[in-house]
Each structure stands twice: as C-alpha cells, then as structure tokens.
Motif scaffolding. Structure first.
Motif, mmCIF file in Angstrom:
data_model
loop_
_atom_site.group_PDB
_atom_site.id
_atom_site.type_symbol
_atom_site.label_atom_id
_atom_site.label_comp_id
_atom_site.label_asym_id
_atom_site.label_seq_id
_atom_site.Cartn_x
_atom_site.Cartn_y
_atom_site.Cartn_z
ATOM 1 N N VAL A 25 9.353 -7.149 -9.836
ATOM 2 C CA VAL A 25 9.884 -8.003 -8.353
ATOM 3 C C VAL A 25 9.972 -6.805 -7.525
ATOM 4 C CG1 VAL A 25 11.125 -10.113 -8.935
ATOM 5 C CG2 VAL A 25 12.222 -7.898 -9.259
ATOM 6 N N ILE A 26 9.234 -7.106 -6.296
ATOM 7 C CA ILE A 26 9.703 -6.321 -5.072
ATOM 8 C C ILE A 26 10.589 -7.047 -4.265
ATOM 9 C CG2 ILE A 26 8.653 -5.283 -3.032
ATOM 10 C CD1 ILE A 26 5.868 -4.917 -4.480
ATOM 11 N N MET A 27 11.984 -6.486 -4.290
ATOM 12 C CA MET A 27 12.976 -7.340 -3.810
ATOM 13 C C MET A 27 12.864 -7.160 -2.055
ATOM 14 S SD MET A 27 15.808 -6.262 -6.709
ATOM 15 C CE MET A 27 15.679 -4.450 -6.251
ATOM 16 N N ALA A 69 12.649 -4.323 -11.551
ATOM 17 C CA ALA A 69 13.016 -4.412 -10.124
ATOM 18 C C ALA A 69 12.776 -3.103 -9.345
ATOM 19 C CB ALA A 69 14.293 -4.840 -10.059
ATOM 20 N N TYR A 70 12.203 -3.257 -8.071
ATOM 21 C CA TYR A 70 12.034 -2.100 -7.201
ATOM 22 C C TYR A 70 13.137 -1.912 -6.310
ATOM 23 C CZ TYR A 70 8.475 0.773 -4.863
ATOM 24 O OH TYR A 70 7.609 1.644 -4.028
ATOM 25 N N ALA A 71 13.933 -1.040 -6.368
ATOM 26 C CA ALA A 71 15.066 -0.769 -5.821
ATOM 27 C C ALA A 71 15.014 0.123 -4.688
ATOM 28 C CB ALA A 71 16.301 -0.411 -6.628
ATOM 29 N N PHE A 72 14.106 1.096 -4.795
ATOM 30 C CA PHE A 72 14.022 2.234 -3.762
ATOM 31 C C PHE A 72 12.697 2.936 -3.880
ATOM 32 C CE2 PHE A 72 15.054 6.177 -1.374
ATOM 33 C CZ PHE A 72 15.804 5.758 -0.382
ATOM 34 N N SER A 73 11.951 3.029 -2.639
ATOM 35 C CA SER A 73 10.613 3.554 -2.935
ATOM 36 C C SER A 73 10.759 4.969 -2.518
ATOM 37 C CB SER A 73 9.510 2.802 -2.169
ATOM 38 O OG SER A 73 9.873 3.154 -0.832
ATOM 39 N N MET A 201 2.332 -9.157 2.035
ATOM 40 C CA MET A 201 1.300 -9.191 1.033
ATOM 41 C C MET A 201 0.876 -7.710 0.645
ATOM 42 S SD MET A 201 -0.366 -12.518 1.688
ATOM 43 C CE MET A 201 0.275 -14.106 2.387
ATOM 44 N N ARG A 202 1.693 -6.964 0.270
ATOM 45 C CA ARG A 202 1.282 -5.547 -0.150
ATOM 46 C C ARG A 202 1.942 -5.176 -1.336
ATOM 47 N NH1 ARG A 202 3.058 -4.974 5.071
ATOM 48 N NH2 ARG A 202 5.374 -4.575 5.344
ATOM 49 N N LEU A 203 1.589 -4.167 -2.115
ATOM 50 C CA LEU A 203 2.008 -3.554 -3.070
ATOM 51 C C LEU A 203 3.106 -2.458 -2.654
ATOM 52 C CD1 LEU A 203 -1.080 -3.201 -5.383
ATOM 53 C CD2 LEU A 203 0.583 -4.881 -5.502
HETATM 54 C C1 IPE Z 1 9.320 -2.186 -0.662
HETATM 55 O O1 IPE Z 1 9.956 -2.729 0.464
HETATM 56 C C2 IPE Z 1 10.352 -1.186 -1.587
HETATM 57 C C3 IPE Z 1 11.342 -1.851 -2.262
HETATM 58 C C4 IPE Z 1 11.598 -3.160 -2.211
HETATM 59 C C5 IPE Z 1 12.373 -0.888 -2.708
HETATM 60 P P1 IPE Z 1 9.728 -1.873 1.392
HETATM 61 O O2 IPE Z 1 10.380 -2.827 2.795
HETATM 62 O O3 IPE Z 1 10.197 -0.666 1.660
HETATM 63 O O4 IPE Z 1 8.101 -2.127 1.955
HETATM 64 P P2 IPE Z 1 7.062 -2.171 3.246
HETATM 65 O O5 IPE Z 1 7.584 -0.921 3.890
HETATM 66 O O6 IPE Z 1 7.461 -3.292 3.812
HETATM 67 O O7 IPE Z 1 5.626 -1.950 2.698
#
Ligand code: IPE
Ligand code: IPE
Ligand code: MG
Length: 248
Positions: A25-27, A69-73, A201-203
């Motif tokens: 999941v991208i939260m 889960a994507y918490a911090f990129s 709509m992106r990764l």
């Molecule tokens: C993606 O969300 C990263 C996380 C959910 C942790 P972002 O909000 O950072 O992504 P962009 O900037 O819209 O691509």
C-alpha cells in the motif's frame, strides 16, 4: 488493536484461494485529509497511522500473508523539517505503543529501506520490535521507511559488484534469481496487489523491481478514510482481474 464491529471474517463474496498473498500500500492523502478538515497536516498523519493499524488487523483476519506499507520515501526528506520530525517521532511512538499487541497478535514486523539514516532512537525501537516479533507467524508486516526503489537497486548492484571484485561471483552467475537475493525483499514473494489511495496514479519510487507484475488498484479515498469496506472493494476488484504475466 480494537476489534472491528463488522467484516471480521472474510466477506462471503471473496474467494479465499484467490486472495493476494502479498498486498502493498502507498498510503497517500494524509495531508489533504487534514486540509479538508481545516487541521494541520500532522493530524492527517496521526489518523493515517490508525488506518494502517486497522488494515493490518484486517489483513490478518482475512488471511493475507504479507502486508508492505510505504511509510516514508527517500524523497520525503524534502518536506519541511517540522513535518519530517513529526513523522519520525510518530513512527517511534507507535512502535513503542503497539509492540505488546503485535507480539500478542502474532505479527512479525520488519522494515525495509535505508534504516541507518533514521534517527538513532527510532533505529533502536525498530531493532527492538523486529527482535521481539521475529518468531511470529500470524502475518508478515513490512514497513518501508526511508525506502526508495532506485536506492534499493543501486545498493544491490554495489553489493554484487563487490562480490565480483573479490572473485566470489562470476558476472555470468548474475541473473534475476540472484539479483532478488540482494534486495530488501529477498525472502518475500512480490506484491500481488498494490493499493494507492488519494487518486494519484504513480509508483513514487516504491518497489520498482518487485512490482513488475503487480495488479494496481487506485482509489480516490484519502488514506485516513481507508477502512475495511474500502479494502473489501480493492480485493473484489483484484479477484475480477485476469493475471496473464505476458501469456495469453
Ligand atoms: C508516496 O507518497 C510516499 C509515501 C506514501 C510514504 P508521496 O506523497 O510522497 O508521493 P508523491 O510526492 O505524491 O509522488
Ligand atoms: C502520505 O500522505 C504520508 C506520507 C508520505 C508520509 P501525504 O503526506 O503525502 O498526504 P498528501 O499527499 O500531501 O495529501
Ligand atoms: Mg502525498
């Protein structure tokens, strides 16, 4: 974790045998959720953490094996310092607060990403929770923290190059199976289903290698509002898909 009132069992319209093994999941949308309510962005992150806890419980109840889960990129460091600091202390506080329940509920927590760059106190909490839950088998819960797909691929290349340089590996031995062993996800299957909230709509640099054949489900719902019924919808949609993996 509080018990949901309904939907505790797998909904009857979903087929157990056709559930995804691994859900990612991208939260996204915490900030917009807060803004819509006239609240500071951090209020959205706080509610977002509760939504994640509920999804984890739901995945366990319904028999999903892995949740990532994507918490911090790696790009999220570019946010205002106050927001970054809040997120780091939120992660640390939540880990401390939830550890007992994760142990009791048979959750195995692990982290993926460049963890060395995180605050030392958060690293210590991460280490403690990983060790305390390592023998749990109820569900594997992966939290991507300071995670970037490109960074992950580059560090894998560097590690492989070092092996070659030391004469421990021949270039001809490098194939997809070997490469996977150098990724943070060496010991889990690739995500079957990716869910992204808030309509984007992106990764955003998430699991680039691993999602080559993941099914993608995007909902306009903002992350703090993502609940069991939303997850039910995502799974129903997934079960309608025909996964061909390039075949006919
Ligand atoms: C993606 O969300 C990263 C996380 C959910 C942790 P972002 O909000 O950072 O992504 P962009 O900037 O819209 O691509
Ligand atoms: C996702 O929500 C949480 C993180 C990236 C940590 P956002 O903070 O990206 O919320 P929006 O996209 O600004 O609404
Ligand atoms: Mg966002």
């Amino acid at each position: 974790m509080s018990q949901g009132i309904c939907l505790e069992k797998l909904p009857l319209d979903l087929e157990q045998e056709r559930l995804p093994n691994h859900v990612a999941v991208i939260m996204d949308g915490n900030g917009r959720w807060a803004k819509n309510k006239g609240l500071p962005r951090i209020a959205g992150h706080r509610r977002g953490a509760s939504a994640l806890k509920e999804l984890l419980r739901c995945c366990k109840d319904w028999g999903i094996q892995v949740l990532t889960a994507y918490a911090f990129s790696t790009e999220n460091w570019g946010r205002p310092a106050g927001e970054v600091d809040f997120l780091m202390s939120l992660f640390e506080g939540k880990l401390r607060q939830e550890l007992r329940e994760m142990v009791d509920e048979d959750v195995q927590i692990q982290f993926i990403g460049n963890l060395q760059a995180l605050p030392k106190s958060l690293q210590a909490e991460i280490e403690r929770s990983v060790v305390a839950t390592e023998h749990n088998r109820g569900i594997r819960f992966r939290v991507a923290t300071n995670y970037g797909g490109r960074q992950e691929i580059v560090q894998a290349c560097r590690a492989i190059a070092t092996q070659v340089q030391q004469g421990k590996l021949q270039p001809e031995e490098i194939d997809e199976v070997l490469f996977k062993r150098y990724l943070y996800t060496a010991d889990v299957c690739d995500p079957d289903l990716l869910i992204r909230t808030s309509g984007e709509m992106r990764l955003s640099n998430f699991l680039l290698w691993q999602m080559a054949y993941s099914e993608i489900y995007i909902t306009e719902t903002l992350w703090p509002d993502f609940d069991r019924s939303e997850f039910h919808r995502a799974l129903s949609d997934y079960q309608q898909r025909s996964r061909r993996f390039g075949k006919v």
